[in-house]
Design an enzyme around this catalytic site. Structure first.
Site, PDB file in Angstrom:
ATOM      1  N   HIS A   1      -7.477  -3.123  -7.724  1.00 23.22           N
ATOM      2  CA  HIS A   1      -7.226  -2.424  -6.454  1.00 23.22           C
ATOM      3  C   HIS A   1      -8.530  -2.261  -5.661  1.00 23.22           C
ATOM      4  O   HIS A   1      -9.164  -1.196  -5.692  1.00 23.22           O
ATOM      5  CB  HIS A   1      -6.610  -1.048  -6.745  1.00 23.22           C
ATOM      6  CG  HIS A   1      -5.943  -0.423  -5.551  1.00 23.22           C
ATOM      7  ND1 HIS A   1      -4.727  -0.843  -5.062  1.00 23.22           N
ATOM      8  CD2 HIS A   1      -6.318   0.599  -4.739  1.00 23.22           C
ATOM      9  CE1 HIS A   1      -4.383  -0.109  -4.020  1.00 23.22           C
ATOM     10  NE2 HIS A   1      -5.336   0.772  -3.797  1.00 23.22           N
TER      11      HIS A   1
ATOM     12  N   TYR B   1     -16.691  14.299 -13.409  1.00 25.10           N
ATOM     13  CA  TYR B   1     -16.542  15.480 -14.263  1.00 25.10           C
ATOM     14  C   TYR B   1     -15.212  15.502 -15.019  1.00 25.10           C
ATOM     15  O   TYR B   1     -15.137  16.073 -16.098  1.00 25.10           O
ATOM     16  CB  TYR B   1     -16.642  16.763 -13.420  1.00 25.10           C
ATOM     17  CG  TYR B   1     -17.965  16.920 -12.713  1.00 25.10           C
ATOM     18  CD1 TYR B   1     -19.157  16.964 -13.425  1.00 25.10           C
ATOM     19  CD2 TYR B   1     -18.027  17.004 -11.329  1.00 25.10           C
ATOM     20  CE1 TYR B   1     -20.368  17.113 -12.764  1.00 25.10           C
ATOM     21  CE2 TYR B   1     -19.231  17.146 -10.661  1.00 25.10           C
ATOM     22  CZ  TYR B   1     -20.403  17.202 -11.389  1.00 25.10           C
ATOM     23  OH  TYR B   1     -21.596  17.337 -10.747  1.00 25.10           O
TER      24      TYR B   1
ATOM     25  N   ARG C   1       0.798  -1.221   0.000  1.00 24.71           N
ATOM     26  CA  ARG C   1       0.000   0.000   0.000  1.00 24.71           C
ATOM     27  C   ARG C   1       0.840   1.286   0.000  1.00 24.71           C
ATOM     28  O   ARG C   1       0.674   2.140  -0.856  1.00 24.71           O
ATOM     29  CB  ARG C   1      -0.912   0.049   1.244  1.00 24.71           C
ATOM     30  CG  ARG C   1      -1.923  -1.041   1.345  1.00 24.71           C
ATOM     31  CD  ARG C   1      -3.074  -0.889   0.359  1.00 24.71           C
ATOM     32  NE  ARG C   1      -3.976   0.169   0.728  1.00 24.71           N
ATOM     33  CZ  ARG C   1      -4.987   0.055   1.583  1.00 24.71           C
ATOM     34  NH1 ARG C   1      -5.221  -1.098   2.174  1.00 24.71           N
ATOM     35  NH2 ARG C   1      -5.770   1.080   1.838  1.00 24.71           N
TER      36      ARG C   1
END
Length: 743
Positions: A75, A119, A29
């Site tokens: 993931h 967006y 990680r």
């Protein structure tokens, strides 16, 4: 069904489980791999974009699509971590070499967050495709199953440039953290080439090529002499400063313009810097700044400080470096995963690991290419031989009953099931010995390949194949040849994507701020019943003395360099600097003392207020509602703490009086049941501020002190009891710890 119970030590189980968790966070990680300089989330995001075909020359795709696909395939740790990684890889003010081409609002250097993933759009940068993801189809890295074993993902990306140094890294794991600054792309490549030519290169020699970090925000590294030790050990602190330019304004006034900021100031710290400058002006640390505006835009940082005429620019620069984030420290800890475990490394070891990885990639790449060329060579040689005996092959094909019979004849010379026009053709056919792959290529060959030009092209292609085989064999057999290929590729990357250095590296003097000498003068402290306090000039007080005495509860004269002692009923003493109080006009409202010190008006009541200079020069009397009294030397209250315990209190007891004592003073204690006791203050023992004190008066059950009065020698004082005056100065002087008299 039988159950088996395994007995184990709880502490051992917890230790093993925690270590497993910690290593999972460290490896999977938080920390980047030294080979490709990427964390798993970054690697998976880039690979997913590669798999989706979102290339630099293709249209942008919605970030939500990329995030969703990455989360679903590789993931499974939440969409925010993936999108955050995608955003950072697209921000040119955070990364020395952005890896993602973002379209839309991807945040700003001033800390504005990126727009929602629905967006924004993104695609790979050209350099990412060429230097980070190229050759994945050539078996250059290992692949492993994804979390649910439905897909394959690369263990590491075949990154051809030292990304760990170029883009740096930040990550917090369990018990460790990494913080690697970004470097100049061209300089790092020069360093890699230098290492490949001289593997025994020292850190000092490497720094001729990589002199120090190159932050995307520019700025100035102020401790050049510390860099060799940092680059040797991989740990240290780099001082970075913003860049200041002086512009001439109107009327002979100068304008101080900050054009570059420290890398650590990115985001909310720009706003904090502006607030810190406001604070310096408000606290009168400087009077040279008349206005400050943030004129930063997409073109770059521009923070403008308007200065008054004749401003001391050098002193102001030092003040900004010392008191604001314009000079900051970047903590370096070059920690990365190397050979499966976290390791702190200097610059040379990082490049060593990278170069070792480059040789591994190149070896696997050219082994794959060589195998392909050898396959091509085999087929080409078969087709060339076939063209020379094309008539025989046509006769074999026409005389065969099946593809199997024709192929057997081509490979083994088996003519049992084939009809020939004459015996000589049969004899020639029996001598054929094409390989299986050659035979298959001959059977699949189209007739147009027999055109003269096509045969010439085949011969030319065969010659190229032989050249490639020789080249690849040379690269694989000779390390020097492989090094030349790698260096040539790195040089091409530098030429295409290298940029000028932004950060200046220098040795700069420590910023020193000379303490501003304050001219000592008498001021008057005023505080009303609501706790609003201020200080005014003594002349202002004298002109408004009558109004001040009517409006304000606490009034006394002190020095402007003094501190105010605030004694409360809870036995605490809070210190407040006089300079922290607003200095203004008589009609100004003032500031609540709650805002300036640790005093809490909701929990405590003020018992006594005075200047520390006054308190320290007297013996202070303390009296509580349960008649505990003591005298404390005022010097005990000269402390550095903002809050200290002025006295120790019994359960439910409260401080009733704090006041200074003079020689020959007497003390009168009055209870709620109208009992009075007057004693000589000489009877009161001197104690430490941490002591409870002694009993001053015996109280009847349910009784407590209502007031404590200190009478100076010759002073006359009266109080009213049930409508009748009681002259305190006429009371008989008794002994401490007696009941007193009823009035």
């Amino acid at each position: 069904m039988e159950h088996s119970i395994i007995r184990t030590e709880y502490s051992e189980l917890m230790q093993k489980s925690y270590i497993d968790y910690a290593m999972s966070v460290i490896i999977a990680r938080a920390l980047p791999d030294v080979r490709d300089g990427l964390k798993p989330v970054q690697r998976r995001t880039l690979y997913d974009m590669y798999e989706l075909g979102i290339r630099y020359d293709k249209p942008y795709r919605k970030s939500a699509r990329i995030v969703g696909d990455t989360m679903g395939k590789y993931h499974p740790h939440g969409d925010s971590s993936i999108y955050d990684a995608l955003v950072v890889m697209a921000q040119d003010f955070k990364k020395g070499l952005p890896l993602v081409d973002g379209h839309g609002n991807f945040g700003s250097i001033e800390g504005d967050g990126a727009a929602a993933m629905r967006y924004t759009e993104a695609r790979l940068q050209k350099v990412t495709q060429e230097a980070y993801l190229a050759d994945l189809d050539k078996n250059v890295v290992d692949f492993m199953p994804n979390f649910d074993e439905t897909e394959k993902e690369p263990v590491v990306l075949p990154v051809k440039v030292p990304n760990l140094l170029v883009n740096g890294a930040e990550g917090i794991a369990v018990g460790m953290a990494t913080s690697i600054p970004p470097h100049n792309f061209g300089e790092v490549i020069d360093g890699v080439i230098a290492y490949m030519k001289n593997p025994d290169i020292t850190t000092a020699e490497m720094m001729q090529y990589i002199p120090g970090p190159d932050f995307p925000t520019g700025g100035i590294i102020a401790n050049k002499d510390d860099l060799p030790a940092i680059y040797e050990s991989g740990v240290g602190k780099i001082k970075i400063r913003g860049k200041i330019e002086i512009e001439k304004g109107k009327g002979g006034k100068d304008r101080m313009v900050i054009t570059e900021i420290p890398y650590t100031m990115i985001g909310a710290n720009i706003g904090k810097f502006l607030n810190d400058v406001y604070g310096l002006v408000e606290s009168k640390a400087t009077s040279d700044i008349t206005d400050i505006t943030n004129q930063s835009s997409k073109e770059g940082i521009r923070i403008v400080l308007e200065l008054k005429k004749g401003a001391d620019i050098e002193a102001l620069e030092n003040l900004l470096y010392k008191k604001t984030k314009l000079e900051d420290t970047f903590g370096v800890n070059m920690l990365a995963v190397a050979d499966g475990r976290p390791e702190t490394m200097g610059v040379v070891p990082i490049i060593r690991h990278h170069v070792k990885f480059q040789y591994e990639i190149a070896t696997r790449k050219y082994q794959t290419l060589l195998a392909k060329e050898q396959d091509k060579k085999e087929i080409q040689e078969g087709l060339i031989r076939a063209c020379n005996v094309i008539d025989l092959i046509i006769e074999i094909l026409r005389g065969s009953r099946s593809i199997k019979d024709a192929k057997a004849c081509l490979t083994d010379g088996n003519t049992d099931h084939i009809t020939f026009k004459n015996l000589s053709s049969k004899i020639m056919a029996q001598q054929l010995n094409f390989t299986d792959r050659q035979a298959q290529a001959i059977l699949e060959m189209r007739l147009y390949k027999l055109i003269g030009l096509e045969i010439e092209a085949l011969m030319k292609e065969h010659d190229e194949t032989l050249e490639n085989i020789a080249k690849y064999e040379d690269i694989l057999e000779h390390r020097s040849s492989m090094a030349k290929v790698i260096i040539k590729e790195l040089t091409a990357f530098k030429k295409a994507y290298g940029k000028e250095r932004k950060t200046v590296i220098d040795n700069l003097k420590e910023a020193v701020v000379a303490a501003k000498k304050i001219e000592e003068q008498d001021v008057v402290f005023l505080m009303d019943r609501f706790g609003y306090a201020k200080i005014v000039d003594t002349s202002v007080y004298e002109r408004n003395k009558e109004a001040a005495n009517a409006e304000y509860r606490h009034i006394f004269t002190c020095k402007n360099t003094d501190k105010i002692c605030i004694f409360t009923d809870k036995g605490q003493m809070h210190l407040l600097k006089v300079l922290d109080l607003p200095y203004g006009k008589f009609r100004d409202k003032g500031t609540p003392i709650d805002n300036l010190c640790n005093y809490d008006s909701k929990e405590e009541n003020v018992v006594y207020l005075a200047g520390l200079e006054h308190v320290s020069s007297h013996r202070m009397l303390f009296g509580t509602k349960y008649a505990m009294i003591k005298v404390v030397d005022g010097m005990e209250f000269v402390v550095a703490k903002k809050t200290t315990a002025a006295t120790k209190l019994g359960e439910e007891d409260e401080v009733l009086t704090v006041c200074p004592l003079e020689e020959n003073d007497t003390l009168v204690m009055a209870t709620k049941k109208d009992m009075f006791l007057r004693i000589d203050c000489a009877q009161i023992p001197q104690k430490k501020k941490g002591a409870v004190g002694v009993r001053g008066m015996k109280l009847a059950a349910g009784d407590e002190l209502k007031s404590i009065h200190v009478l100076h020698e010759g002073e006359e004082k009266e109080v009213e009891v049930k409508g009748k005056p009681v002259a305190l100065h006429r009371l008989h002087v008794g002994n401490r710890d007696t009941k007193g008299v009823k009035k």
